[in-house]
Design a protein around this motif. Structure first.
Motif, PDB file in Angstrom:
ATOM      1  N   THR A   1     -11.159  48.401  75.283  1.00 16.56           N
ATOM      2  CA  THR A   1     -10.372  49.256  76.497  1.00 16.56           C
ATOM      3  C   THR A   1     -10.907  50.277  77.268  1.00 16.56           C
ATOM      4  OG1 THR A   1      -9.365  50.475  74.244  1.00 16.56           O
ATOM      5  CG2 THR A   1      -7.827  48.615  75.286  1.00 16.56           C
TER       6      THR A   1
ATOM      7  N   THR B   1       3.762  46.134  62.719  1.00 15.47           N
ATOM      8  CA  THR B   1       4.108  47.385  62.116  1.00 15.47           C
ATOM      9  C   THR B   1       5.373  47.923  63.250  1.00 15.47           C
ATOM     10  OG1 THR B   1       2.809  48.880  63.618  1.00 15.47           O
ATOM     11  CG2 THR B   1       1.714  47.850  61.617  1.00 15.47           C
TER      12      THR B   1
ATOM     13  N   ARG C   1       0.601  56.870  68.068  1.00 21.72           N
ATOM     14  CA  ARG C   1      -0.703  56.205  67.867  1.00 21.72           C
ATOM     15  C   ARG C   1      -1.538  56.628  68.913  1.00 21.72           C
ATOM     16  NH1 ARG C   1       1.786  54.844  64.149  1.00 21.72           N
ATOM     17  NH2 ARG C   1       1.996  52.642  63.365  1.00 21.72           N
ATOM     18  N   LEU C   2      -2.945  56.617  68.673  1.00 19.86           N
ATOM     19  CA  LEU C   2      -3.759  57.081  69.588  1.00 19.86           C
ATOM     20  C   LEU C   2      -4.199  55.742  70.578  1.00 19.86           C
ATOM     21  CD1 LEU C   2      -6.117  59.401  67.665  1.00 19.86           C
ATOM     22  CD2 LEU C   2      -4.080  59.868  69.068  1.00 19.86           C
TER      23      LEU C   2
ATOM     24  N   ALA D   1      -3.850  48.902  76.024  1.00 21.53           N
ATOM     25  CA  ALA D   1      -3.709  47.611  75.429  1.00 21.53           C
ATOM     26  C   ALA D   1      -3.890  47.620  73.851  1.00 21.53           C
ATOM     27  CB  ALA D   1      -4.872  46.689  75.920  1.00 21.53           C
ATOM     28  N   THR D   2      -3.303  46.919  73.148  1.00 24.13           N
ATOM     29  CA  THR D   2      -3.566  47.107  71.774  1.00 24.13           C
ATOM     30  C   THR D   2      -3.373  45.544  71.183  1.00 24.13           C
ATOM     31  OG1 THR D   2      -2.627  48.066  69.686  1.00 24.13           O
ATOM     32  CG2 THR D   2      -0.844  47.424  71.459  1.00 24.13           C
TER      33      THR D   2
ATOM     34  N   SER E   1     -10.039  54.220  64.347  1.00 19.97           N
ATOM     35  CA  SER E   1      -9.621  54.345  63.121  1.00 19.97           C
ATOM     36  C   SER E   1      -8.116  53.661  62.957  1.00 19.97           C
ATOM     37  CB  SER E   1      -9.523  55.883  62.545  1.00 19.97           C
ATOM     38  OG  SER E   1      -8.844  56.552  63.353  1.00 19.97           O
TER      39      SER E   1
ATOM     40  N   TYR F   1      -7.759  50.451  62.045  1.00 22.42           N
ATOM     41  CA  TYR F   1      -8.133  49.057  61.977  1.00 22.42           C
ATOM     42  C   TYR F   1      -8.812  48.825  60.837  1.00 22.42           C
ATOM     43  CZ  TYR F   1      -5.989  47.768  66.452  1.00 22.42           C
ATOM     44  OH  TYR F   1      -4.967  47.714  67.486  1.00 22.42           O
TER      45      TYR F   1
ATOM     46  N   LYS G   1       4.433  48.963  66.659  1.00 26.45           N
ATOM     47  CA  LYS G   1       4.281  47.784  67.497  1.00 26.45           C
ATOM     48  C   LYS G   1       5.578  46.988  67.735  1.00 26.45           C
ATOM     49  CE  LYS G   1      -0.638  48.542  67.462  1.00 26.45           C
ATOM     50  NZ  LYS G   1      -1.939  48.089  66.812  1.00 26.45           N
TER      51      LYS G   1
HETATM   52  C1  LIG Z   1      -9.542  57.667  69.888  1.00 29.52           C
HETATM   53  C2  LIG Z   1      -8.804  56.239  69.388  1.00 29.52           C
HETATM   54  C3  LIG Z   1      -8.786  55.613  70.367  1.00 29.52           C
HETATM   55  C4  LIG Z   1      -8.017  54.139  70.029  1.00 29.52           C
HETATM   56  N1  LIG Z   1      -7.770  53.304  71.072  1.00 29.52           N
HETATM   57  C5  LIG Z   1      -6.936  52.011  70.762  1.00 29.52           C
HETATM   58  C6  LIG Z   1      -6.725  51.153  71.676  1.00 29.52           C
HETATM   59  O1  LIG Z   1      -7.179  51.587  73.040  1.00 29.52           O
HETATM   60  N2  LIG Z   1      -6.226  50.042  71.412  1.00 29.52           N
HETATM   61  C7  LIG Z   1      -5.608  49.803  70.120  1.00 29.52           C
HETATM   62  O2  LIG Z   1      -5.096  48.825  69.680  1.00 29.52           O
HETATM   63  N3  LIG Z   1      -5.917  50.931  69.020  1.00 29.52           N
HETATM   64  C8  LIG Z   1      -6.750  52.028  69.331  1.00 29.52           C
HETATM   65  N4  LIG Z   1      -6.756  52.663  68.324  1.00 29.52           N
HETATM   66  C9  LIG Z   1      -6.151  52.559  67.071  1.00 29.52           C
HETATM   67  C10 LIG Z   1      -4.624  52.982  67.059  1.00 29.52           C
HETATM   68  O3  LIG Z   1      -4.723  54.205  67.334  1.00 29.52           O
HETATM   69  C11 LIG Z   1      -3.959  52.414  65.954  1.00 29.52           C
HETATM   70  O4  LIG Z   1      -4.477  53.031  64.816  1.00 29.52           O
HETATM   71  C12 LIG Z   1      -4.169  50.866  65.742  1.00 29.52           C
HETATM   72  O5  LIG Z   1      -3.485  50.178  66.632  1.00 29.52           O
HETATM   73  C13 LIG Z   1      -3.480  50.395  64.346  1.00 29.52           C
HETATM   74  O6  LIG Z   1      -1.981  50.614  64.543  1.00 29.52           O
HETATM   75  P1  LIG Z   1      -0.692  49.911  63.726  1.00 29.52           P
HETATM   76  O7  LIG Z   1       0.416  50.427  64.156  1.00 29.52           O
HETATM   77  O8  LIG Z   1      -1.255  48.372  63.976  1.00 29.52           O
HETATM   78  O9  LIG Z   1      -1.078  50.161  62.198  1.00 29.52           O
HETATM   79  P2  LIG Z   1      -0.597  51.478  61.387  1.00 29.52           P
HETATM   80  O10 LIG Z   1       0.552  51.209  61.023  1.00 29.52           O
HETATM   81  O11 LIG Z   1      -1.152  52.586  61.928  1.00 29.52           O
HETATM   82  O12 LIG Z   1      -1.466  50.917  59.908  1.00 29.52           O
HETATM   83  C14 LIG Z   1      -2.609  51.806  59.394  1.00 29.52           C
HETATM   84  C15 LIG Z   1      -3.275  51.120  58.265  1.00 29.52           C
HETATM   85  O13 LIG Z   1      -2.391  49.945  57.733  1.00 29.52           O
HETATM   86  C16 LIG Z   1      -3.100  48.921  57.730  1.00 29.52           C
HETATM   87  N5  LIG Z   1      -2.352  47.936  58.557  1.00 29.52           N
HETATM   88  C17 LIG Z   1      -1.386  47.791  58.921  1.00 29.52           C
HETATM   89  N6  LIG Z   1      -0.945  46.711  59.452  1.00 29.52           N
HETATM   90  C18 LIG Z   1      -1.823  45.682  59.114  1.00 29.52           C
HETATM   91  C19 LIG Z   1      -1.975  44.244  59.206  1.00 29.52           C
HETATM   92  N7  LIG Z   1      -1.057  43.477  59.954  1.00 29.52           N
HETATM   93  N8  LIG Z   1      -3.036  43.737  58.641  1.00 29.52           N
HETATM   94  C20 LIG Z   1      -3.938  44.411  58.194  1.00 29.52           C
HETATM   95  N9  LIG Z   1      -3.762  45.792  57.965  1.00 29.52           N
HETATM   96  C21 LIG Z   1      -3.027  46.419  58.197  1.00 29.52           C
HETATM   97  C22 LIG Z   1      -4.345  49.133  58.265  1.00 29.52           C
HETATM   98  O14 LIG Z   1      -5.410  48.951  57.250  1.00 29.52           O
HETATM   99  C23 LIG Z   1      -4.587  50.444  58.888  1.00 29.52           C
HETATM  100  O15 LIG Z   1      -5.537  51.001  58.258  1.00 29.52           O
HETATM  101  C24 LIG Z   1      -7.407  53.964  68.568  1.00 29.52           C
HETATM  102  C25 LIG Z   1      -7.829  55.187  67.691  1.00 29.52           C
HETATM  103  C26 LIG Z   1      -8.495  56.017  67.968  1.00 29.52           C
HETATM  104  C27 LIG Z   1      -8.831  56.939  66.967  1.00 29.52           C
END
Ligand SMILES: Cc1cc2nc3c(=O)[nH]c(=O)nc-3n(C[C@H](O)[C@H](O)[C@H](O)COP(=O)(O)OP(=O)(O)OC[C@H]3O[C@@H](n4cnc5c(N)ncnc54)[C@H](O)[C@@H]3O)c2cc1C
Length: 240
Positions: A120, A76, A54-55, A70-71, A238, A240, A79
């Protein structure tokens, strides 16, 4: 940019459902406030279709001794593994990336429009600017449902005590559901709120970041207020 293995030193809750993860800073690693890292889990106990990477923006400021991200702790595989990680566990970090960094010309105020986890890179930039005693006029508009959802709220507010050029405007959009007290702004960031704190909306360089829906809404607001596209810098989280 390079790839490093970094050890987790601490994990803590920084708002409801939001956690910060601290890592050792590798020797010689240099980054700018506002940049981000590609974080990859090493041999995780579970994985899913989105993979092990993840980024995350650095929430830490470059002058600080540790790295911090921080996230929002959604359910998932990535996480769940991150949350369960014990101090001493290593992750792989490909960094630094990105150009969401503060401009150099202090004639132009810097205005941050952010919400939720979009805070963040803003923490990183504001703390570094305070540390370096930068002369820029900086305003941060930070929107959340309630104070309990707002990571780094107290810290960003308190920075006002150390630098008269910095103004923090927190706003809460669902105070009726909150159990905490709040004496600041309420409601979404809109033109009227911006005009309460700035006389000329076309002068600043704007930094908009956070979930895509927030970035879209803020871009539209600024465009309707007559702000030139070239004066709006964005970072979309992206995913979220
Ligand atoms: C340049 C950049 C900087 C970023 N910086 C940060 C940061 O500082 N902190 C941070 O938290 N994130 C940051 N992000 C986003 C981060 O990279 C992840 O994409 C985000 O945290 C989502 O990860 P995930 O494991 O929760 O969901 P993923 O497993 O990656 O899920 C992706 C997709 O599944 C759907 N999804 C999954 N779980 C759920 C749920 N419980 N409810 C609703 N929909 C869901 C969403 O629609 C999403 O589009 C950044 C992204 C970019 C591009």
């Amino acid at each position: 940019m390079s790839v490093y293995k970094v050890k987790l030193t601490e994990k803590r809750e920084v708002a409801e459902g939001t956690m910060a993860f601290h890592f050792e800073k590798p020797e010689g690693f240099v980054y700018k406030a506002g940049q981000f890292a590609e974080c990859t889990l090493i041999n995780p106990a579970e994985t899913d279709a989105e993979g092990n990477t993840r980024l995350f923006s650095f929430a830490s400021a470059p002058y600080e001794n540790e790295l911090m991200v921080a996230t929002r702790m959604r359910d998932t595989a990535f996480k769940r593994v991150l949350k369960a990680m014990e101090p001493g566990t290593e992750i792989s970090l490909n960094a630094p990336h990105g150009s969401f960094t503060l401009h150099e010309d202090m004639c132009f105020p810097a205005v941050f429009l952010t919400g939720g986890i979009g805070v963040t890179p803003v923490r990183s930039i504001v703390l570094q600017a305070m540390h370096d005693d930068l002369p820029h006029r900086i305003l941060v508009f930070y929107s959340n449902r309630g104070p309990e959802d707002a990571a780094f709220l107290d810290e960003l507010m308190e920075c006002q005590n150390s630098n008269p050029n910095y103004t923090f405007i927190g706003t809460m959009t669902e105070m009726e559901k909150s159990k905490r007290e709040w004496h600041g702004e309420t409601g979404f960031i809109d033109k009227a709120m911006l005009l309460k704190f700035m006389s000329d909306l076309t002068l600043p360089i704007y930094y908009v970041d956070g979930p895509p829906a927030m970035v879209k809404a803020m871009r539209q607001l600024l465009s309707e207020a007559g702000v030139e596209k070239g004066n709006i810098r964005t970072e979309e989280f992206s995913g979220y």
